[in-house]
Design a protein around this motif. Structure first.
Motif, short mmCIF file in Angstrom:
data_model
loop_
_atom_site.label_atom_id
_atom_site.label_comp_id
_atom_site.label_asym_id
_atom_site.label_seq_id
_atom_site.Cartn_x
_atom_site.Cartn_y
_atom_site.Cartn_z
N SER A 239 92.47 56.33 1.63
CA SER A 239 91.98 55.85 0.35
C SER A 239 90.75 55.00 0.58
N VAL A 240 89.69 55.26 -0.20
CA VAL A 240 88.44 54.51 -0.07
C VAL A 240 88.23 53.72 -1.35
N LEU A 241 88.21 52.41 -1.23
CA LEU A 241 88.04 51.54 -2.39
C LEU A 241 86.61 51.57 -2.89
N SER A 242 86.44 51.52 -4.19
CA SER A 242 85.12 51.32 -4.78
C SER A 242 84.77 49.85 -4.63
N LEU A 243 83.52 49.57 -4.31
CA LEU A 243 83.10 48.20 -4.03
C LEU A 243 82.07 47.73 -5.04
N PRO A 244 82.09 46.45 -5.36
CA PRO A 244 81.14 45.93 -6.36
C PRO A 244 79.68 46.10 -5.96
N GLU A 245 79.41 46.15 -4.65
CA GLU A 245 78.03 46.35 -4.20
C GLU A 245 77.48 47.72 -4.59
N PHE A 246 78.38 48.65 -4.91
CA PHE A 246 77.96 50.01 -5.27
C PHE A 246 78.33 50.32 -6.72
N GLU A 247 78.31 49.31 -7.55
CA GLU A 247 78.69 49.52 -8.96
C GLU A 247 77.78 50.52 -9.65
N TRP A 248 76.52 50.58 -9.22
CA TRP A 248 75.58 51.55 -9.79
C TRP A 248 76.04 52.99 -9.54
N ALA A 249 76.62 53.22 -8.37
CA ALA A 249 77.12 54.56 -8.04
C ALA A 249 78.41 54.86 -8.79
N ILE A 250 79.23 53.84 -8.99
CA ILE A 250 80.48 54.02 -9.75
C ILE A 250 80.16 54.44 -11.17
N GLU A 251 79.20 53.76 -11.80
CA GLU A 251 78.81 54.11 -13.15
C GLU A 251 78.18 55.50 -13.21
N GLY A 252 77.41 55.85 -12.18
CA GLY A 252 76.81 57.18 -12.13
C GLY A 252 77.86 58.27 -12.02
N LEU A 253 78.91 58.01 -11.23
CA LEU A 253 79.98 58.98 -11.08
C LEU A 253 80.75 59.13 -12.39
N ARG A 254 80.95 58.03 -13.10
CA ARG A 254 81.63 58.09 -14.38
C ARG A 254 80.84 58.96 -15.37
N ILE A 255 79.54 58.73 -15.45
CA ILE A 255 78.70 59.52 -16.36
C ILE A 255 78.73 61.00 -15.98
N TYR A 256 78.67 61.27 -14.67
CA TYR A 256 78.71 62.67 -14.22
C TYR A 256 80.00 63.35 -14.65
N VAL A 257 81.14 62.69 -14.41
CA VAL A 257 82.44 63.29 -14.73
C VAL A 257 82.60 63.47 -16.24
N GLU A 258 82.19 62.48 -17.02
CA GLU A 258 82.43 62.51 -18.46
C GLU A 258 81.42 63.32 -19.24
N GLN A 259 80.20 63.48 -18.70
CA GLN A 259 79.16 64.12 -19.50
C GLN A 259 78.51 65.34 -18.85
N VAL A 260 78.67 65.52 -17.56
CA VAL A 260 77.93 66.58 -16.86
C VAL A 260 78.85 67.68 -16.33
N ARG A 261 79.91 67.30 -15.64
CA ARG A 261 80.72 68.28 -14.91
C ARG A 261 81.20 69.42 -15.80
#
Length: 326
Positions: A239-261
């Motif tokens: 398991s790989v934890l999401s980290l606050p230093e990469f919050e920009w990537a977390i938000e990008g992944l959310r947008i990709y899953v919800e709007q693009v995939r």
């Protein structure tokens, strides 16, 4: 002495082999593959080892019962020379494979020693020793150019990936969705420190929540089911934890899953990175895309997709996390 099935098949009555050495060598390879399968090794590993032994045979233009230690030294010189010499670690893998193959064919229990003595008047012997093969003396044996990307290089790489999306949209050309997917794929690889197989093997269900980070919902943790396996074992899970230093990537992944995939219409494909054809993004495609973006960004050609994982581990230490965290 009991002989393996492949030896018995070669002794069928009335069968005349037009290329007896070649047929015996092919049967040896089949037996070696079955032994590796019985050990639980992955099919890809078995195929690669077979190809490596075949390459050595083509180089020597002789067969195992004729191989000598000098052949290994000549082969090693060949691999380490030329326009694109192999890495020291890769040459060591060749040596390990040849040694393992010869351990198999010289094992009296498999019958190849007696078979070769009967047919050719010569027997295979081990030709790989400590004094003519590459030793594993360092934890890292890769080329010095294989290094992490610094922050400026990462920014340049991701800027080119995002710019490709904008350019395709502006020109009204096909491929904007794929470019957007690829940009997020690379960002995910870096922001969670994933290997190529790990990131491409992700499914939607591998995006998990973490009660300690409820603000990220189901993007607070990535469950890796295709991790690097140890010899003879199944892929490891982690398991790989999401980290606050990469919050920009977390938000990008959310947008990709919800709007693009879903715009790829992945009807029966659970994969996180589907293609227009309903399949998963493949290894070769991802390697080519990374190389294209790397070159457009003006980065060093020695950098590979795996450099993103090295960057992640390096930057974790700089952020104050323990090195083992990555």
């Amino acid at each position: 002495m009991d002989h393996s099935d492949e030896v018995l098949s070669l002794r069928s009555r009335g069968v005349v082999l037009l290329n007896e050495p070649g047929a015996v060598f092919a049967a040896m390879l089949e037996g070696f593959a079955r032994q590796q399968t019985s050990r639980g090794l992955a099919s890809q590993t078995i195929l690669m080892r077979r190809w490596q032994v075949e390459r050595f045979q083509r180089f020597t233009e002789t067969y195992p019962w004729q191989w000598l230690p000098g052949d290994v030294e000549d082969f090693t010189t060949h691999l380490l020379s030329g326009v694109r010499p192999l890495a020291r670690s890769t040459v060591r893998i060749y040596h390990l494979t040849i040694r393992a193959f010869l351990n198999f064919v010289t094992d009296q229990r498999y019958g190849w020693v007696a078979e070769c003595r009967s047919r050719f008047g010569a027997v295979p012997t081990q030709v790989c020793f400590e004094w003519n093969t590459v030793a594993h003396t360092a934890d890292f044996e890769g080329r010095p150019g294989r290094r992490p990307l610094d922050y400026d290089e990462l920014e340049a790489l991701f800027a080119v990936a995002d710019g490709r999306v904008d350019e395709l949209v502006r020109q009204g050309r096909k491929g904007a969705l794929a470019a957007l997917r690829d940009a997020q794929l690379l960002k995910t690889t870096y922001a969670w420190g994933l290997r190529r197989r790990e990131v491409l093997g992700l499914d939607l269900v591998d995006l998990r929540s973490n009660p300690k980070a409820p603000q990220w919902g189901s993007f607070a943790l990535i469950y890796v089911r295709h991790g690097k396996s140890s010899k003879g074992s199944i892929p490891k899970r982690r398991s790989v934890l999401s980290l606050p230093e990469f919050e920009w990537a977390i938000e990008g992944l959310r947008i990709y899953v919800e709007q693009v995939r879903d715009r790829f219409h992945p009807v029966a494909n659970p994969g996180l990175w589907p293609t227009e054809r309903g399949t998963r993004v493949g290894y070769r495609y991802l390697d080519r895309r990374f190389a294209q973006l790397r070159d457009e960004a003006g980065l060093a050609p020695e950098l590979t997709l795996h450099s993103l994982r090295h960057s992640y581990v390096t930057h974790l230490v700089e952020f104050g996390y323990a090195e083992q965290f990555g």
